[in-house]
Design a protein around this motif. Structure first.
Motif, mmCIF file in Angstrom:
data_model
loop_
_atom_site.group_PDB
_atom_site.id
_atom_site.type_symbol
_atom_site.label_atom_id
_atom_site.label_comp_id
_atom_site.label_asym_id
_atom_site.label_seq_id
_atom_site.Cartn_x
_atom_site.Cartn_y
_atom_site.Cartn_z
ATOM 1 N N VAL A 97 -5.092 -3.465 31.469
ATOM 2 C CA VAL A 97 -6.488 -2.851 31.687
ATOM 3 C C VAL A 97 -6.383 -1.866 30.495
ATOM 4 O O VAL A 97 -5.675 -0.999 30.282
ATOM 5 N N LYS A 98 -7.603 -1.995 29.780
ATOM 6 C CA LYS A 98 -7.719 -1.396 28.519
ATOM 7 C C LYS A 98 -8.102 0.277 28.812
ATOM 8 O O LYS A 98 -7.713 1.297 28.288
ATOM 9 N N LYS A 99 -8.953 0.396 29.878
ATOM 10 C CA LYS A 99 -9.306 1.866 30.275
ATOM 11 C C LYS A 99 -9.444 1.876 31.761
ATOM 12 O O LYS A 99 -10.460 1.105 32.199
ATOM 13 N N THR A 100 -8.791 2.781 32.351
ATOM 14 C CA THR A 100 -9.077 2.803 33.983
ATOM 15 C C THR A 100 -10.245 3.618 34.068
ATOM 16 O O THR A 100 -10.734 4.417 33.280
ATOM 17 N N LYS A 101 -11.142 3.298 35.071
ATOM 18 C CA LYS A 101 -12.263 3.890 35.398
ATOM 19 C C LYS A 101 -12.153 4.893 36.547
ATOM 20 O O LYS A 101 -13.073 5.926 36.754
ATOM 21 N N LYS A 102 -10.844 5.212 36.879
ATOM 22 C CA LYS A 102 -10.564 6.301 37.864
ATOM 23 C C LYS A 102 -9.112 6.457 37.750
ATOM 24 O O LYS A 102 -8.282 5.829 37.167
ATOM 25 N N ASP A 103 -8.801 7.659 38.468
ATOM 26 C CA ASP A 103 -7.243 7.848 38.436
ATOM 27 C C ASP A 103 -6.578 7.028 39.268
ATOM 28 O O ASP A 103 -6.963 6.561 40.235
ATOM 29 N N HIS A 104 -5.478 6.642 38.765
ATOM 30 C CA HIS A 104 -4.488 5.812 39.703
ATOM 31 C C HIS A 104 -2.962 6.425 39.279
ATOM 32 O O HIS A 104 -2.872 7.325 38.787
ATOM 33 N N ARG A 105 -2.143 5.669 40.143
ATOM 34 C CA ARG A 105 -0.722 6.250 40.346
ATOM 35 C C ARG A 105 -0.042 5.022 39.701
ATOM 36 O O ARG A 105 -0.133 3.929 40.350
ATOM 37 N N CYS A 106 1.168 5.176 38.889
ATOM 38 C CA CYS A 106 2.033 4.324 38.613
ATOM 39 C C CYS A 106 2.977 3.888 39.661
ATOM 40 O O CYS A 106 3.697 4.702 40.009
ATOM 41 N N PHE A 107 2.958 2.482 40.115
ATOM 42 C CA PHE A 107 3.915 2.058 41.111
ATOM 43 C C PHE A 107 5.242 2.241 40.675
ATOM 44 O O PHE A 107 6.202 2.408 41.329
ATOM 45 N N GLY A 108 5.762 2.030 39.110
ATOM 46 C CA GLY A 108 7.051 2.010 38.784
ATOM 47 C C GLY A 108 7.704 3.475 38.986
ATOM 48 O O GLY A 108 9.010 3.434 39.126
ATOM 49 N N CYS A 109 6.929 4.338 38.227
ATOM 50 C CA CYS A 109 7.555 5.725 38.072
ATOM 51 C C CYS A 109 6.892 6.832 39.097
ATOM 52 O O CYS A 109 7.099 8.028 39.112
ATOM 53 N N GLY A 128 4.049 8.043 38.132
ATOM 54 C CA GLY A 128 3.330 9.024 37.446
ATOM 55 C C GLY A 128 1.970 8.847 37.219
ATOM 56 O O GLY A 128 1.259 7.973 37.958
ATOM 57 N N LYS A 129 1.065 9.857 37.083
ATOM 58 C CA LYS A 129 -0.458 9.870 36.993
ATOM 59 C C LYS A 129 -1.056 9.038 35.841
ATOM 60 O O LYS A 129 -0.545 9.151 34.748
ATOM 61 N N LEU A 130 -1.890 8.200 36.124
ATOM 62 C CA LEU A 130 -2.618 7.429 35.156
ATOM 63 C C LEU A 130 -3.894 8.189 35.267
ATOM 64 O O LEU A 130 -4.889 7.543 36.187
ATOM 65 N N PRO A 131 -4.361 8.853 34.350
ATOM 66 C CA PRO A 131 -5.680 9.542 34.236
ATOM 67 C C PRO A 131 -6.741 8.607 34.104
ATOM 68 O O PRO A 131 -6.577 7.429 33.313
ATOM 69 N N ILE A 132 -7.954 8.704 34.193
ATOM 70 C CA ILE A 132 -9.152 8.054 33.732
ATOM 71 C C ILE A 132 -8.993 7.965 32.396
ATOM 72 O O ILE A 132 -8.786 8.722 31.292
ATOM 73 N N GLY A 133 -9.342 6.525 32.111
ATOM 74 C CA GLY A 133 -9.292 6.057 30.424
ATOM 75 C C GLY A 133 -8.010 5.632 30.023
ATOM 76 O O GLY A 133 -7.545 5.428 28.924
ATOM 77 N N SER A 134 -6.870 5.659 30.837
ATOM 78 C CA SER A 134 -5.585 5.092 30.645
ATOM 79 C C SER A 134 -5.378 3.549 30.546
ATOM 80 O O SER A 134 -6.245 2.894 31.081
ATOM 81 N N ASN A 135 -4.420 3.355 29.198
ATOM 82 C CA ASN A 135 -4.120 1.949 29.274
ATOM 83 C C ASN A 135 -3.170 1.449 30.010
ATOM 84 O O ASN A 135 -1.970 2.209 30.068
#
Length: 90
Positions: free
Chosen positions: A10-22, A24-31
């Motif tokens: 995913v080149k840019k997330t469209k909304k916030d997500h959480r990494c399943f592995g750690c 950690g927060k994956l904010p909008i626009g994360s790779n």
């Protein structure tokens, strides 16, 4: 063994997500990576940050029997602690 496995970058997330592995927060626009699949008859889908994905690529034994939320972070911390102890012995 997985019945079905699919991953895509995913080149840019469209909304916030959480990494399943750690966790950690994956904010909008994360790779990151989006992983989906069927394991032992259950469908699952989650996101992995680049750090966790790279760790899994370098250490495939971590995922050999499957892993749960936060397991990759725990494995990274174990490796870190092991390396600290090893250098103290030398």
């Amino acid at each position: 063994m997985s019945d079905f496995y699919n991953e895509r970058e995913v080149k840019k997330t469209k909304k916030d997500h959480r990494c399943f592995g750690c966790r950690g927060k994956l904010p909008i626009g994360s790779n990151c990576f989006y992983i989906s699949g069927v394991y032992e008859g259950s469908f699952g889908a989650y996101y992995l940050c680049l750090k966790c994905k790279n760790y899994l690529d370098d250490n495939p034994e971590v995922a050999r029997d499957g892993y749960y939320e936060g397991d990759i972070r725990d494995a990274m911390l174990e490796d870190e602690e092991w390396n600290k102890q090893r250098w103290k012995m030398l």
